[in-house]
Design an enzyme around this catalytic site. Structure first.
Site, PDB file in Angstrom:
ATOM      1  N   ARG A  26       0.790  -1.228   0.000  1.00  0.00           N
ATOM      2  CA  ARG A  26       0.000   0.000   0.000  1.00  0.00           C
ATOM      3  C   ARG A  26       0.826   1.284   0.000  1.00  0.00           C
ATOM      4  NH1 ARG A  26      -3.075  -3.790   2.308  1.00  0.00           N
ATOM      5  NH2 ARG A  26      -5.290  -3.768   1.785  1.00  0.00           N
ATOM      6  N   HIS A 113      -1.350 -13.717   9.241  1.00  0.00           N
ATOM      7  CA  HIS A 113      -1.830 -13.992   7.888  1.00  0.00           C
ATOM      8  C   HIS A 113      -1.232 -15.262   7.305  1.00  0.00           C
ATOM      9  CE1 HIS A 113      -2.812  -9.406   7.448  1.00  0.00           C
ATOM     10  NE2 HIS A 113      -3.670 -10.061   8.216  1.00  0.00           N
ATOM     11  N   CYS A 124      -7.799 -31.508  -1.240  1.00  0.00           N
ATOM     12  CA  CYS A 124      -7.558 -32.583  -0.266  1.00  0.00           C
ATOM     13  C   CYS A 124      -6.768 -32.139   0.951  1.00  0.00           C
ATOM     14  CB  CYS A 124      -6.835 -33.745  -0.951  1.00  0.00           C
ATOM     15  SG  CYS A 124      -5.106 -33.414  -1.393  1.00  0.00           S
ATOM     16  N   CYS A 146      -1.990 -30.054  -7.405  1.00  0.00           N
ATOM     17  CA  CYS A 146      -1.677 -30.977  -6.317  1.00  0.00           C
ATOM     18  C   CYS A 146      -1.235 -32.319  -6.897  1.00  0.00           C
ATOM     19  CB  CYS A 146      -2.899 -31.159  -5.421  1.00  0.00           C
ATOM     20  SG  CYS A 146      -2.706 -32.431  -4.147  1.00  0.00           S
TER      21      CYS A 146
END
Length: 249
Positions: A26, A113, A124, A146
């Protein structure tokens, strides 16, 4: 310092890692300023829905430099604070793992975060290291899936549109309520709910110090506002805290 040392809580944002080569979001030269559309790359809805968004996101991760980044003087200063015996807890909005790499005890770091050092499958739940996924990108996979189920791979971060882990947030709020000094370092203090932590600290009597290059919503209430570069300002503040010098705060 005579008697019991104060608990120091440190909320860190992207600004502490810019000297490590990781751009902020930002600030005047931040990613969102340069490319407002980049925010969808870390927003859960578009990320899961669009192959093109994921391709751009993987290129952003490849080019961001976070995996190869090293701690800077600001990160090292907080590790020095802990080594000096000052009770400290780091509440970080960052996902780069540089506080731990600098030497802060992992148990004293709350990653609000999540972390960008790992990935997991949105289907999964299979997890693995980010470095391995980026190696697949370097080898030519523009949207690595994946390996277990073929689902969408995502970073182990809290993306826009997702809530924070309630347990982590509760721990952060408890620390804010019980600290005597609250440092807000390199954060715009605009992203909620993390931006509420300085308010909690102030309401429970903590001294607030804001270290940020740009104005924040808390500047008028802070006991001290520091605009000098973080890699310079934080070592100086840490030296004062180690010496027990809270004058002017």
């Amino acid at each position: 310092m005579n008697g019991k040392r104060p608990l120091v809580a440190v909320l860190t944002g992207a600004g502490i890692s810019t000297d490590s080569g990781i751009p902020d979001y930002r600030g005047p030269q931040g990613l969102w300023q340069r490319d407002p559309s980049a925010q969808e790359l870390v927003t859960i809805g578009p990320y899961l829905a669009s192959t093109e968004v994921r391709r751009r996101a993987w290129l952003m991760r490849r080019d961001a430099g976070a995996i190869g980044a090293r701690p800077n003087a600001g990160h090292r200063a907080l590790a020095d604070l802990e080594r000096a015996g000052v009770p400290v807890r780091v509440l970080t909005q960052n996902v780069d793992g540089l506080h731990q790499a600098a030497g802060v005890s992992p148990r004293k770091v709350l990653e609000l975060h999540g972390t960008a050092t790992g990935v997991r499958c949105a289907g999964c739940g299979e997890s693995g290291p980010m470095a391995a996924a980026l190696a697949r990108v370097a080898a030519g996979e523009d949207d690595p899936a994946c390996a277990r189920c073929g689902g969408v791979l995502r970073p182990c971060t809290v993306m826009f549109g997702e809530p924070l882990d309630e347990r982590v947030l509760e721990q952060a709020e408890t620390i804010a309520r019980n600290c005597q000094v609250f440092l807000a370092v390199g954060s715009s203090l605009q992203v909620h709910p993390a931006a509420l932590l300085p308010r909690i600290a102030l309401e429970h009597g903590a001294r607030l110090i804001v270290v940020n290059g740009e104005p924040t919503p808390y500047d008028a209430e802070a006991h001290e506002v520091v605009r000098t570069p973080i890699s310079t300002a934080l070592p100086a503040l840490v030296a004062r805290l180690v010496d027990g010098d809270l004058s002017g705060l």
